[in-house]
Scaffold this motif. Structure first.
Motif, PDB file in Angstrom:
ATOM      1  N   THR A 119       0.806  -1.225   0.000  1.00  0.00           N
ATOM      2  CA  THR A 119       0.000   0.000   0.000  1.00  0.00           C
ATOM      3  C   THR A 119       0.836   1.271   0.000  1.00  0.00           C
ATOM      4  O   THR A 119       0.349   2.324  -0.411  1.00  0.00           O
ATOM      5  N   THR A 130      -8.863  -0.151  -0.507  1.00  0.00           N
ATOM      6  CA  THR A 130      -7.663  -0.804  -1.023  1.00  0.00           C
ATOM      7  C   THR A 130      -7.448  -2.177  -0.405  1.00  0.00           C
ATOM      8  O   THR A 130      -6.965  -3.097  -1.081  1.00  0.00           O
ATOM      9  N   THR A 149      -2.418   5.350  -1.122  1.00  0.00           N
ATOM     10  CA  THR A 149      -3.028   4.022  -1.273  1.00  0.00           C
ATOM     11  C   THR A 149      -3.867   3.912  -2.547  1.00  0.00           C
ATOM     12  O   THR A 149      -4.108   2.794  -3.024  1.00  0.00           O
ATOM     13  N   HIS A 184      -2.257   1.856  -5.086  1.00  0.00           N
ATOM     14  CA  HIS A 184      -2.412   0.407  -4.942  1.00  0.00           C
ATOM     15  C   HIS A 184      -3.601  -0.091  -5.761  1.00  0.00           C
ATOM     16  O   HIS A 184      -3.551  -1.179  -6.365  1.00  0.00           O
TER      17      HIS A 184
END
Length: 295
Positions: free
Chosen positions: A117, A218, A258, A261
């Motif tokens: 992340t 995420t 994040t 990600h």
């Protein structure tokens, strides 16, 4: 979205090839590091509210890995107008990459200890800046040690690199672009659902989400082992969120970290998503921008 299920994202026939272009497992990384031309490995350990990434790096890291400070090397100066982690100036990023020892044409592998992340920010920035061969270590440091691979302690001071960066490798949107995506495409909010709903906001001035955005935390990209879900499972997740196999998709989070990600997860399925770098930390500081709440 009005698209039927058949038009939504699904695992492509070349799913493994797409995945291997984005992710690397521990055993493959170990083999690459034993090669005559090994990749540059970046240790991007960072988490909101923690400042001990360098200490954790010094205590033990993938052999040869260079520590990268997310706050100072992977972001520009924070401000209400630009957000907590705005994109760094290209010249600053290039200087940082050369400090890490990145050579022109060299492959890069980034990792962390949080399921990718934070390392995804390095992946995204380098891809955005034109470095073509950048991958994440799937499962991070935990997967490395679980595979029986050794770690080393202490600092790593590489010889300076000579990489030349140029923007445009990956798409971005600004706040107005996020509005357009929420209306005419799919805008994913990668934060925890409590923050999306406006039930909790630990750092930003207003709680809630961009009107029209879809909650897509995420953490849903990962399995219990901290590795990315299999291609079919990821495709099912994003199809359920209304992501099309082709079409406009964007992602934001708290400050653009994040959310990268989520871009990685979509890239493993062949879907190119735009990042909103300012994210909620920028949006929530602008009183002109509306805020939606609820799940």
């Amino acid at each position: 979205m009005s698209d039927g299920p058949a038009r939504r994202v699904r695992a492509p026939e070349d799913a493994q090839a797409l995945r291997r272009a984005v992710l690397v497992d521990a055993d493959e990384l170990a083999a690459l590091l034993a090669d005559d031309d090994p990749p540059l490995v970046l240790d991007v350990r960072w988490a909101l509210g923690r400042t001990d990434g360098r200490e954790r790096h010094l205590a033990g890291h993938v052999p040869g890995a260079v520590y990268v400070d997310l706050d100072t090397e992977l972001a520009g100066p924070a401000s209400p107008a630009d957000g907590r982690h705005p994109l760094p100036a290209l010249a600053d990023l290039e200087q940082a990459a050369r400090r890490w020892g990145l050579r022109e044409g060299q492959a890069v592998v980034a990792y962390d200890d949080a399921g990718g992340t934070s390392a995804a920010r390095a992946w995204w920035l380098l891809r955005w800046a034109g470095v073509r061969d950048v991958r994440l270590l799937d499962g991070g440091l935990a997967a490395w040690t679980a595979g029986g691979h050794a770690v080393e302690a202490g600092d790593v001071l590489p010889e300076p690199g000579d990489v030349v960066l140029a923007v445009g490798g990956l798409p971005t949107v600004d706040a107005d672009g996020a509005v357009a995506l929420a209306a005419d495409g799919v805008l994913l909010d990668a934060r925890a659902v409590e923050r999306y709903a406006g039930e909790s906001e630990p750092v930003d001035p207003r709680a809630g989400h961009v009107p029209g955005a879809v909650s897509a935390p995420t953490t849903g990209n990962l399995g219990a082992d901290g590795r990315f879900l299999a291609a079919d499972a990821l495709a099912e997740r994003f199809a359920a969120l209304g992501v099309p196999a082709s079409g406009a998709v964007g992602v934001y989070c708290g400050s653009g970290v994040t959310a990268a990600h989520e871009v990685v997860a979509l890239a493993t399925l062949g879907v190119e998503a735009a990042l909103y770098p300012g994210s909620w930390s920028q949006w929530s500081h602008d009183a002109r921008r509306p805020v939606a709440t609820g799940r």
